[in-house]
Design a protein around this motif. Structure first.
Motif, PDB file in Angstrom:
ATOM      1  N   SER A 123       6.962  -4.340   4.872  1.00  0.00           N
ATOM      2  CA  SER A 123       7.313  -4.665   3.489  1.00  0.00           C
ATOM      3  C   SER A 123       7.067  -3.487   2.548  1.00  0.00           C
ATOM      4  CB  SER A 123       6.527  -5.889   3.008  1.00  0.00           C
ATOM      5  OG  SER A 123       5.140  -5.624   2.990  1.00  0.00           O
ATOM      6  N   SER A 124       6.104  -2.633   2.865  1.00  0.00           N
ATOM      7  CA  SER A 124       5.840  -1.477   2.006  1.00  0.00           C
ATOM      8  C   SER A 124       6.910  -0.400   2.163  1.00  0.00           C
ATOM      9  CB  SER A 124       4.462  -0.887   2.312  1.00  0.00           C
ATOM     10  OG  SER A 124       3.437  -1.785   1.908  1.00  0.00           O
ATOM     11  N   THR A 125       7.517  -0.306   3.356  1.00  0.00           N
ATOM     12  CA  THR A 125       8.535   0.726   3.556  1.00  0.00           C
ATOM     13  C   THR A 125       9.787   0.450   2.729  1.00  0.00           C
ATOM     14  OG1 THR A 125       9.726  -0.280   5.426  1.00  0.00           O
ATOM     15  CG2 THR A 125       7.738   0.978   5.934  1.00  0.00           C
TER      16      THR A 125
ATOM     17  N   GLY B 117      14.869  -0.973   5.674  1.00  0.00           N
ATOM     18  CA  GLY B 117      15.662  -2.197   5.581  1.00  0.00           C
ATOM     19  C   GLY B 117      16.873  -2.028   4.697  1.00  0.00           C
ATOM     20  N   VAL B 118      17.093  -2.965   3.794  1.00  0.00           N
ATOM     21  CA  VAL B 118      18.294  -2.950   2.962  1.00  0.00           C
ATOM     22  C   VAL B 118      18.293  -1.802   1.949  1.00  0.00           C
ATOM     23  CG1 VAL B 118      17.443  -4.475   1.127  1.00  0.00           C
ATOM     24  CG2 VAL B 118      19.888  -4.480   1.732  1.00  0.00           C
ATOM     25  N   THR B 119      17.122  -1.256   1.632  1.00  0.00           N
ATOM     26  CA  THR B 119      17.044  -0.206   0.616  1.00  0.00           C
ATOM     27  C   THR B 119      17.233   1.200   1.176  1.00  0.00           C
ATOM     28  OG1 THR B 119      14.632  -0.036   0.834  1.00  0.00           O
ATOM     29  CG2 THR B 119      15.480  -1.592  -0.818  1.00  0.00           C
ATOM     30  N   TRP B 120      17.544   1.320   2.446  1.00  0.00           N
ATOM     31  CA  TRP B 120      17.597   2.647   3.081  1.00  0.00           C
ATOM     32  C   TRP B 120      18.557   3.589   2.360  1.00  0.00           C
ATOM     33  CZ3 TRP B 120      21.683   5.207   5.576  1.00  0.00           C
ATOM     34  CH2 TRP B 120      22.874   4.481   5.698  1.00  0.00           C
ATOM     35  N   ASN B 121      19.658   3.054   1.809  1.00  0.00           N
ATOM     36  CA  ASN B 121      20.641   3.898   1.112  1.00  0.00           C
ATOM     37  C   ASN B 121      20.861   3.446  -0.324  1.00  0.00           C
ATOM     38  OD1 ASN B 121      21.974   1.477   1.590  1.00  0.00           O
ATOM     39  ND2 ASN B 121      23.949   2.442   2.004  1.00  0.00           N
TER      40      ASN B 121
ATOM     41  N   GLY C  86      12.655   8.092   7.600  1.00  0.00           N
ATOM     42  CA  GLY C  86      12.993   7.190   6.512  1.00  0.00           C
ATOM     43  C   GLY C  86      11.939   6.166   6.170  1.00  0.00           C
ATOM     44  N   SER C  87      10.812   6.123   6.891  1.00  0.00           N
ATOM     45  CA  SER C  87       9.837   5.065   6.627  1.00  0.00           C
ATOM     46  C   SER C  87       8.543   5.597   6.036  1.00  0.00           C
ATOM     47  CB  SER C  87       9.559   4.290   7.911  1.00  0.00           C
ATOM     48  OG  SER C  87      10.682   3.569   8.319  1.00  0.00           O
ATOM     49  N   ASP C  88       7.639   6.009   6.904  1.00  0.00           N
ATOM     50  CA  ASP C  88       6.301   6.384   6.453  1.00  0.00           C
ATOM     51  C   ASP C  88       6.215   7.896   6.351  1.00  0.00           C
ATOM     52  OD1 ASP C  88       5.819   3.671   6.717  1.00  0.00           O
ATOM     53  OD2 ASP C  88       5.334   3.930   8.826  1.00  0.00           O
ATOM     54  N   GLY C  89       6.380   8.421   5.149  1.00  0.00           N
ATOM     55  CA  GLY C  89       6.552   9.849   4.977  1.00  0.00           C
ATOM     56  C   GLY C  89       5.291  10.634   4.710  1.00  0.00           C
ATOM     57  N   LEU C  90       5.503  11.842   4.223  1.00  0.00           N
ATOM     58  CA  LEU C  90       4.408  12.735   3.876  1.00  0.00           C
ATOM     59  C   LEU C  90       3.661  12.212   2.648  1.00  0.00           C
ATOM     60  CD1 LEU C  90       6.380  16.094   4.217  1.00  0.00           C
ATOM     61  CD2 LEU C  90       4.703  15.193   5.855  1.00  0.00           C
ATOM     62  N   LEU C  91       2.391  12.545   2.573  1.00  0.00           N
ATOM     63  CA  LEU C  91       1.551  12.175   1.437  1.00  0.00           C
ATOM     64  C   LEU C  91       1.123  13.451   0.717  1.00  0.00           C
ATOM     65  CD1 LEU C  91      -0.665   9.484   3.215  1.00  0.00           C
ATOM     66  CD2 LEU C  91       1.326   9.095   1.765  1.00  0.00           C
TER      67      LEU C  91
ATOM     68  N   ASN D 169       0.820  -1.211   0.000  1.00  0.00           N
ATOM     69  CA  ASN D 169       0.000   0.000   0.000  1.00  0.00           C
ATOM     70  C   ASN D 169       0.852   1.258   0.000  1.00  0.00           C
ATOM     71  OD1 ASN D 169      -2.942  -0.975   0.497  1.00  0.00           O
ATOM     72  ND2 ASN D 169      -1.745  -2.086   2.020  1.00  0.00           N
ATOM     73  N   TYR D 170       0.414   2.253  -0.777  1.00  0.00           N
ATOM     74  CA  TYR D 170       1.103   3.536  -0.821  1.00  0.00           C
ATOM     75  C   TYR D 170       0.960   4.275   0.507  1.00  0.00           C
ATOM     76  CZ  TYR D 170       2.149   8.353  -2.250  1.00  0.00           C
ATOM     77  OH  TYR D 170       2.666   9.621  -2.342  1.00  0.00           O
ATOM     78  N   ASN D 171      -0.230   4.222   1.103  1.00  0.00           N
ATOM     79  CA  ASN D 171      -0.408   4.829   2.428  1.00  0.00           C
ATOM     80  C   ASN D 171      -0.155   3.753   3.474  1.00  0.00           C
ATOM     81  OD1 ASN D 171      -1.039   6.164   4.762  1.00  0.00           O
ATOM     82  ND2 ASN D 171      -3.067   6.846   4.105  1.00  0.00           N
ATOM     83  N   ASN D 172       1.009   3.816   4.068  1.00  0.00           N
ATOM     84  CA  ASN D 172       1.394   2.835   5.081  1.00  0.00           C
ATOM     85  C   ASN D 172       1.260   3.415   6.482  1.00  0.00           C
ATOM     86  OD1 ASN D 172       2.385   0.147   5.439  1.00  0.00           O
ATOM     87  ND2 ASN D 172       4.378   0.950   6.012  1.00  0.00           N
ATOM     88  N   ASN D 173       0.542   4.543   6.595  1.00  0.00           N
ATOM     89  CA  ASN D 173       0.449   5.274   7.862  1.00  0.00           C
ATOM     90  C   ASN D 173      -0.763   4.911   8.701  1.00  0.00           C
ATOM     91  OD1 ASN D 173       2.691   6.751   7.011  1.00  0.00           O
ATOM     92  ND2 ASN D 173       1.440   8.342   6.086  1.00  0.00           N
ATOM     93  N   ILE D 174      -1.597   3.993   8.239  1.00  0.00           N
ATOM     94  CA  ILE D 174      -2.820   3.679   8.971  1.00  0.00           C
ATOM     95  C   ILE D 174      -2.750   2.274   9.559  1.00  0.00           C
ATOM     96  CG2 ILE D 174      -4.241   5.256   7.611  1.00  0.00           C
ATOM     97  CD1 ILE D 174      -5.164   2.939   5.901  1.00  0.00           C
ATOM     98  N   GLY D 175      -3.562   2.039  10.569  1.00  0.00           N
ATOM     99  CA  GLY D 175      -3.536   0.750  11.251  1.00  0.00           C
ATOM    100  C   GLY D 175      -3.846  -0.414  10.337  1.00  0.00           C
ATOM    101  N   ALA D 176      -4.673  -0.188   9.324  1.00  0.00           N
ATOM    102  CA  ALA D 176      -5.059  -1.273   8.425  1.00  0.00           C
ATOM    103  C   ALA D 176      -3.941  -1.702   7.489  1.00  0.00           C
ATOM    104  CB  ALA D 176      -6.282  -0.859   7.603  1.00  0.00           C
TER     105      ALA D 176
END
Length: 607
Positions: free
Chosen positions: A84-86, A596-600, A216-221, A72-79
């Motif tokens: 894996s999306s980050t 994870g591994v893609t951070w940089n 670095g994870s769940d950013g602005l939309l 999901n593009y919006n990874n900021n909600i409980g659902a």
């Protein structure tokens, strides 16, 4: 798969590897060294270091095998809230702060590509001025600005609620209020490029670096997309105190319009953009043509899902991929360490395995003696010895739900349980009036000491269940394996389980994990096992407002002691962060909170 944001998240997961060192390449015999986290993530109002992405050479297309696909593009909600999306989003959604590894330690820095500055100008009322760079734009050319910050605040602080299936009131935006609810007002100025957040008097928020994104994870939309799709003229005019049609329209799109992936609404404000995904097996990222910073190294990144660690290692050996980040697997770690063609990275990060008991189930809610007996019969040392030691020789059973062993502040509150003590478990049950039946399983009244332990289809988790079943069966407690390929993505957030085996991916900013353990009506958007404790709610909130770091650590340990008393969750072990690559590409490492591994990944080079 691991749940994020312990951060949630947890972020709980939950995520972040605080430290990750190379384990040596090939037969060199190097060993990972999980260094100590800095005792203080950053002085309140201190001048943070600034991170800017480096100038690098073009390396063309690369492929990375990951354990689970983008969802999901919006990874900021409980659902959604899925680590894996980050993996994809960490280089797509903009974040004011960036998680950087410096000499093996995690340092939270201002993202200098996005921000001109972030400054705490006053402590009471706490006032923070965020200045976004003029050239920062979304991939459609529209500015990244105050509207995007306002939307995050609205989603977190909105007082509008909706009644869930269980009858409880929950946020209409399905978002954690942590930090956001303490902001009294958010002002826009300087052509919407300056954001000033003023907190309520006496409501300081120590981990302010985690609001508007987990670093670095769940950013602005892109708030302007929400405006276009809902007909709301100006989202900054919609306030958290409102409960009208505009709020409902905003929440409807926020929670549903950004699910899955739709290129027309899933914009990028980072160096890469998602160009295609099947939301399961493959996700493709390419350079964002509107990115204003240094051009990232890879022209194209193909994220390939492979749930099997052995198979992922085979892909690496066959040169089908250049990097892998599977679940930590002893055999794979040993195999790749023995070949000079590969580099292996493994060390204890902030991802941790645990078992949550669903406190909405009367079996657990009404029987604290059963919860204790379960914790007593769990053999955590055997789990570590058989599943983790070959990856991280320093691994040991985890005795905290709030701190990791390599963090300042770690105290062992769960050290008296999880020892595979069959006799202690039996004594606990019999002392509580449970009687052992002819089938060997204890029962009391209408209750039977039997439950299903749900988890995603991962070999290590299946092995975990088998090990836990052994001693617990001897103690008269039946554990039924309940594995499901969609467990983490669907059943876990819906609380459709008796007990759940999964991992939170945490971070050094502990405030973010509040949503994983807080009562549902107090902001527990990631509280999937329906735990509720007024002590945890109050002390964690107090910790979030405490500007003295050592006092904050003390409060967090008091929270942990309460969770040990309640035993709604049993920590198992700190899961080694694990990644491997061909020796001719790097620098490869792992920062859970950064994707994870893609951070940089923007800086990877070919040697």
């Amino acid at each position: 798969m691991r749940k994020s944001k312990a951060v949630s998240a947890l972020a709980l997961l939950t995520g972040a590897a605080l430290v990750l060192s190379a384990c040596g390449s090939g037969g060199s015999g190097g060993s990972g060294d999980a260094g100590q986290q800095d005792s203080n993530p950053g002085d309140i109002g201190g001048a943070d270091q600034v991170f800017k992405r480096p100038k690098v050479d073009d390396i063309g297309e690369i492929a990375v095998a990951v354990e689970e696909g983008f969802h999901n593009y919006n990874n900021n909600i409980g659902a959604t809230n899925n680590f894996s999306s980050t993996i994809a989003l960490s280089n797509v959604e903009p974040s004011p702060f960036f998680s950087d590894l410096v000499d093996g330690k995690l340092v939270i820095k201002v993202d200098g590509d996005l921000m001109d500055s972030v400054e705490v100008t006053k402590n009471d009322p706490q006032t923070i001025v965020w200045k976004v760079r003029k050239e920062a734009v979304w991939s459609d050319g529209k500015p990244i600005d105050c509207k995007d910050f306002h939307l995050k605040w609205l989603a977190g602080a909105s007082k509008a609620t909706v009644k869930g299936e269980d009858g409880a009131e929950a946020s209409i935006f399905d978002s954690t209020p942590t930090g956001y609810e303490d902001i009294e007002k958010l002002d826009c100025s300087d052509d919407n490029k300056t954001i000033t957040t003023t907190f309520f008097a006496g409501k300081q928020y120590a981990d302010y670096r985690g609001i508007f994104s987990s670093p670095g994870s769940d950013g602005l939309l892109p708030a302007h997309i929400l405006e276009e799709k809902t007909g709301i003229a100006d989202i900054t005019k919609v306030l958290p105190t409102q409960n009208d049609e505009n709020v409902k329209k905003a929440a409807e799109f926020y929670t549903k319009g950004w699910l899955g992936f739709d290129a027309s609404v899933a914009l990028s404000g980072g160096p890469y953009m998602i160009t295609s995904t099947d939301l399961k097996d493959q996700t493709v990222l390419e350079r964002n043509p509107k990115w204003w910073g240094e051009k990232p190294s890879a022209s194209k990144i193909v994220l390939k899902t492979n749930t099997d660690s052995q198979s992922a290692a085979q892909q690496l050996q066959n040169k089908e991929v250049q990097v892998i980040a599977p679940q930590a697997d002893p055999a794979v770690a040993q195999q790749l360490r023995g070949d000079s063609a590969f580099n292996v990275f493994a060390a204890g990060g902030q991802t941790f395995e645990h078992v949550d008991l669903n406190m909405a189930r009367p079996l657990f809610k009404e029987n604290p003696d059963l919860r204790l007996a379960i914790a007593q019969c769990f053999d955590r040392q055997q789990l570590v010895d058989k599943l983790v030691k070959d990856v991280d020789p320093n691994a040991k059973p985890l005795n905290s739900l709030t701190f990791m062993p390599n963090e300042v502040g770690y105290e062992e509150h769960f050290g008296d349980i999880g020892k595979g003590d069959v006799e202690a478990a039996k004594k606990t049950l019999e002392g509580g009036g449970w009687k052992q039946g002819t089938d060997g399983i204890y029962a009391k009244g209408t209750y039977r000491a039997s439950f299903k332990l749900g988890h995603k289809v991962v070999q290590r988790r299946a092995d975990t269940v088998r090990i836990l079943q052994d001693k617990c069966k001897q103690a008269g407690i039946e554990i039924v394996d309940d594995q499901d390929v969609d467990f983490n993505d669907k059943r876990l957030p819906a609380s459709e389980f008796d007990a759940a085996l999964f991992a939170w991916v945490g971070q050094p900013l502990k405030a973010g994990a509040f949503g994983n353990y807080a009562s549902k009506d107090k902001g527990g958007s990631g509280n999937y096992n329906n735990y509720s404790s007024s002590v945890v709610d109050e002390k964690w909130k107090a910790a979030n407002s405490e500007l003295d770091y050592q006092k904050r650590v003390t409060l967090m340990n008091e929270v942990d002691k309460q969770m040990r008393t309640d035993l709604h969750s049993v920590p198992l072990f700190q899961l080694p962060d694990f990644a491997a690559s061909s020796a001719d590409i790097g620098p490869i490492s792992y920062v859970g909170v950064g994707g994870g591994v893609t951070w940089n990944i923007f800086a990877w080079q070919k040697k």
